[in-house]
Design a protein around this motif. Structure first.
Motif, PDB file in Angstrom:
ATOM      1  N   GLN A   3      -4.165  -2.629  10.309  1.00 18.50           N
ATOM      2  CA  GLN A   3      -3.287  -1.723   9.394  1.00 18.50           C
ATOM      3  C   GLN A   3      -3.092  -2.022   8.175  1.00 18.50           C
ATOM      4  OE1 GLN A   3       0.208  -0.945  11.713  1.00 18.50           O
ATOM      5  NE2 GLN A   3      -0.379   1.145  11.878  1.00 18.50           N
ATOM      6  N   LEU A   4      -3.296  -1.361   7.096  1.00 15.29           N
ATOM      7  CA  LEU A   4      -3.034  -1.416   5.852  1.00 15.29           C
ATOM      8  C   LEU A   4      -1.883  -0.225   5.444  1.00 15.29           C
ATOM      9  CD1 LEU A   4      -6.634  -2.169   4.088  1.00 15.29           C
ATOM     10  CD2 LEU A   4      -4.556  -3.618   4.345  1.00 15.29           C
ATOM     11  N   VAL A   5      -0.907  -0.624   5.022  1.00 15.34           N
ATOM     12  CA  VAL A   5       0.325   0.404   4.889  1.00 15.34           C
ATOM     13  C   VAL A   5       0.641   0.409   3.557  1.00 15.34           C
ATOM     14  CG1 VAL A   5       2.386   1.285   5.687  1.00 15.34           C
ATOM     15  CG2 VAL A   5       0.987   0.442   7.417  1.00 15.34           C
ATOM     16  N   GLU A   6       0.497   1.208   2.591  1.00 14.97           N
ATOM     17  CA  GLU A   6       0.904   1.359   1.250  1.00 14.97           C
ATOM     18  C   GLU A   6       2.354   2.052   1.308  1.00 14.97           C
ATOM     19  OE1 GLU A   6      -3.685   2.412   1.074  1.00 14.97           O
ATOM     20  OE2 GLU A   6      -1.816   2.840   2.260  1.00 14.97           O
ATOM     21  N   SER A   7       2.893   1.452  -0.092  1.00 17.83           N
ATOM     22  CA  SER A   7       4.361   2.078  -0.193  1.00 17.83           C
ATOM     23  C   SER A   7       4.639   1.969  -1.558  1.00 17.83           C
ATOM     24  CB  SER A   7       5.420   1.371   0.781  1.00 17.83           C
ATOM     25  OG  SER A   7       5.472   0.105   0.458  1.00 17.83           O
ATOM     26  N   GLY A   8       5.479   2.434  -2.018  1.00 18.51           N
ATOM     27  CA  GLY A   8       6.050   2.360  -3.406  1.00 18.51           C
ATOM     28  C   GLY A   8       5.734   3.395  -4.302  1.00 18.51           C
ATOM     29  N   GLY A   9       4.742   4.364  -3.760  1.00 15.35           N
ATOM     30  CA  GLY A   9       4.602   5.417  -4.821  1.00 15.35           C
ATOM     31  C   GLY A   9       5.675   6.507  -4.910  1.00 15.35           C
ATOM     32  N   ALA A  23       1.224  -3.640   2.736  1.00 12.26           N
ATOM     33  CA  ALA A  23       1.440  -4.558   3.808  1.00 12.26           C
ATOM     34  C   ALA A  23       0.194  -4.450   5.114  1.00 12.26           C
ATOM     35  CB  ALA A  23       2.679  -4.178   4.639  1.00 12.26           C
ATOM     36  N   ALA A  24      -0.442  -5.711   5.127  1.00 13.78           N
ATOM     37  CA  ALA A  24      -1.543  -5.745   6.158  1.00 13.78           C
ATOM     38  C   ALA A  24      -1.159  -6.561   7.275  1.00 13.78           C
ATOM     39  CB  ALA A  24      -2.531  -6.612   5.444  1.00 13.78           C
ATOM     40  N   SER A  25      -2.038  -6.140   8.322  1.00 11.65           N
ATOM     41  CA  SER A  25      -1.740  -6.628   9.670  1.00 11.65           C
ATOM     42  C   SER A  25      -3.089  -6.402  10.564  1.00 11.65           C
ATOM     43  CB  SER A  25      -0.595  -6.023  10.473  1.00 11.65           C
ATOM     44  OG  SER A  25      -0.636  -4.801  10.619  1.00 11.65           O
ATOM     45  N   GLY A  26      -3.283  -7.320  11.602  1.00 14.17           N
ATOM     46  CA  GLY A  26      -4.302  -7.176  12.395  1.00 14.17           C
ATOM     47  C   GLY A  26      -5.524  -7.938  12.010  1.00 14.17           C
ATOM     48  N   PHE A  27      -5.569  -8.425  10.940  1.00 16.26           N
ATOM     49  CA  PHE A  27      -6.794  -9.208  10.497  1.00 16.26           C
ATOM     50  C   PHE A  27      -6.146 -10.488   9.720  1.00 16.26           C
ATOM     51  CE2 PHE A  27      -6.976  -7.973   6.022  1.00 16.26           C
ATOM     52  CZ  PHE A  27      -6.217  -6.861   5.981  1.00 16.26           C
ATOM     53  N   THR A  28      -7.023 -11.367   9.348  1.00 13.48           N
ATOM     54  CA  THR A  28      -6.636 -12.638   8.747  1.00 13.48           C
ATOM     55  C   THR A  28      -6.512 -12.398   7.231  1.00 13.48           C
ATOM     56  OG1 THR A  28      -7.698 -14.162  10.404  1.00 13.48           O
ATOM     57  CG2 THR A  28      -7.067 -15.066   8.302  1.00 13.48           C
ATOM     58  N   PHE A  29      -5.533 -12.064   6.584  1.00 12.77           N
ATOM     59  CA  PHE A  29      -5.435 -11.442   5.194  1.00 12.77           C
ATOM     60  C   PHE A  29      -5.822 -12.416   4.212  1.00 12.77           C
ATOM     61  CE2 PHE A  29      -3.353  -8.820   2.055  1.00 12.77           C
ATOM     62  CZ  PHE A  29      -2.929  -9.822   1.189  1.00 12.77           C
ATOM     63  N   SER A  30      -5.643 -13.612   4.478  1.00 13.63           N
ATOM     64  CA  SER A  30      -5.739 -14.744   3.527  1.00 13.63           C
ATOM     65  C   SER A  30      -7.360 -14.755   3.245  1.00 13.63           C
ATOM     66  CB  SER A  30      -5.348 -15.996   3.591  1.00 13.63           C
ATOM     67  OG  SER A  30      -5.800 -16.498   5.029  1.00 13.63           O
ATOM     68  N   ARG A  31      -8.357 -14.364   4.165  1.00 16.93           N
ATOM     69  CA  ARG A  31      -9.473 -14.215   4.125  1.00 16.93           C
ATOM     70  C   ARG A  31     -10.444 -13.055   3.306  1.00 16.93           C
ATOM     71  NH1 ARG A  31     -11.701 -16.889   9.913  1.00 16.93           N
ATOM     72  NH2 ARG A  31     -10.538 -18.850   9.721  1.00 16.93           N
ATOM     73  N   PHE A  32      -9.606 -12.135   2.856  1.00 15.26           N
ATOM     74  CA  PHE A  32      -9.913 -10.714   2.522  1.00 15.26           C
ATOM     75  C   PHE A  32      -9.886 -10.848   0.922  1.00 15.26           C
ATOM     76  CE2 PHE A  32     -11.631  -8.150   5.905  1.00 15.26           C
ATOM     77  CZ  PHE A  32     -11.478  -9.067   7.073  1.00 15.26           C
ATOM     78  N   ALA A  33     -10.764 -10.299   0.173  1.00 13.45           N
ATOM     79  CA  ALA A  33     -10.422  -9.958  -1.185  1.00 13.45           C
ATOM     80  C   ALA A  33      -9.604  -8.627  -0.969  1.00 13.45           C
ATOM     81  CB  ALA A  33     -11.677  -9.562  -1.820  1.00 13.45           C
ATOM     82  N   ASP A  73       0.443 -11.970  -1.701  1.00 11.06           N
ATOM     83  CA  ASP A  73       1.593 -13.067  -0.986  1.00 11.06           C
ATOM     84  C   ASP A  73       0.914 -13.110   0.160  1.00 11.06           C
ATOM     85  OD1 ASP A  73       3.131 -14.436   0.351  1.00 11.06           O
ATOM     86  OD2 ASP A  73       4.892 -13.912  -0.980  1.00 11.06           O
ATOM     87  N   ASN A  74      -0.040 -14.479   0.200  1.00 17.06           N
ATOM     88  CA  ASN A  74      -0.564 -14.408   1.457  1.00 17.06           C
ATOM     89  C   ASN A  74       0.432 -14.829   2.807  1.00 17.06           C
ATOM     90  OD1 ASN A  74      -3.075 -14.145   0.621  1.00 17.06           O
ATOM     91  ND2 ASN A  74      -3.703 -16.012   0.140  1.00 17.06           N
ATOM     92  N   ASP A  75       1.541 -15.417   2.454  1.00 20.46           N
ATOM     93  CA  ASP A  75       2.426 -15.600   3.523  1.00 20.46           C
ATOM     94  C   ASP A  75       3.222 -14.292   4.013  1.00 20.46           C
ATOM     95  OD1 ASP A  75       3.850 -18.634   1.597  1.00 20.46           O
ATOM     96  OD2 ASP A  75       2.160 -18.597   3.040  1.00 20.46           O
ATOM     97  N   LEU A  76       3.152 -13.346   3.176  1.00 22.18           N
ATOM     98  CA  LEU A  76       3.796 -11.836   3.697  1.00 22.18           C
ATOM     99  C   LEU A  76       2.849 -10.918   4.035  1.00 22.18           C
ATOM    100  CD1 LEU A  76       6.863 -11.326   1.159  1.00 22.18           C
ATOM    101  CD2 LEU A  76       6.850 -12.157   3.443  1.00 22.18           C
ATOM    102  N   ASN A  77       1.339 -11.300   3.837  1.00 23.55           N
ATOM    103  CA  ASN A  77       0.235 -10.514   3.954  1.00 23.55           C
ATOM    104  C   ASN A  77       0.460  -9.284   3.362  1.00 23.55           C
ATOM    105  OD1 ASN A  77      -0.801 -12.552   5.810  1.00 23.55           O
ATOM    106  ND2 ASN A  77      -0.190 -11.342   7.776  1.00 23.55           N
ATOM    107  N   THR A  78       0.680  -9.559   2.160  1.00 23.81           N
ATOM    108  CA  THR A  78       0.883  -8.254   1.392  1.00 23.81           C
ATOM    109  C   THR A  78       0.360  -8.248  -0.177  1.00 23.81           C
ATOM    110  OG1 THR A  78       2.946  -7.969   2.333  1.00 23.81           O
ATOM    111  CG2 THR A  78       2.770  -6.696   0.112  1.00 23.81           C
ATOM    112  N   VAL A  79      -0.085  -7.210  -0.673  1.00 24.60           N
ATOM    113  CA  VAL A  79      -0.880  -7.296  -2.010  1.00 24.60           C
ATOM    114  C   VAL A  79       0.079  -6.300  -2.758  1.00 24.60           C
ATOM    115  CG1 VAL A  79      -2.370  -5.644  -1.221  1.00 24.60           C
ATOM    116  CG2 VAL A  79      -2.912  -7.037  -3.338  1.00 24.60           C
TER     117      VAL A  79
END
Length: 116
Positions: A3-9, A23-33, A73-79
């Motif tokens: 899941q990639l869930v955008e917010s703030g618009g 907010a990302a989940s279900g994969f290793t966020f830190s390995r992805f651009a 923030d790789n600790d929060l899995n968020t861009v």
């Protein structure tokens, strides 16, 4: 489940600011651009900003340089995408994108509308 869930618009006046989150989940966020794309009505989707996974190297579309900032923030899995000095031309649906080699994930998008 990925899941990639955008917010703030939302709706903002010209010259204003918004911060988008993905907010990302279900994969290793830190390995992805991670990237932010946008698609305005009747136009093709375009990449706005990108950030690398290891060196966090950043890249921006010319149209947003100096006004938008991408960070993660790789600790929060968020861009995030901090958008300042917004103009009506920024009105679009903004999408979060995760990419590693041939694996690509997309969020559902969040609407940003800038009024003049």
């Amino acid at each position: 489940q990925v899941q990639l869930v955008e917010s703030g618009g939302g709706l903002v006046q010209s010259g204003g600011s918004l911060r988008l989150s993905c907010a990302a989940s279900g994969f290793t966020f830190s390995r992805f651009a991670m990237s932010w794309y946008r698609q305005a009505a009747g136009k093709e989707r375009e990449r706005v900003a990108a950030i690398g996974n290891v060196d966090e190297l950043k890249d921006y579309a010319d149209s947003v340089k100096g006004r938008f900032t991408i960070f993660r923030d790789n600790d929060l899995n968020t861009v995030y995408l901090q958008m300042n000095s917004l103009t009506p031309e920024a009105t679009a649906v903004y999408y979060c994108n995760a990419k590693r080699l041939n694996t690509v994930y997309w969020g559902q998008g969040t609407q940003v509308t800038v009024s003049s």
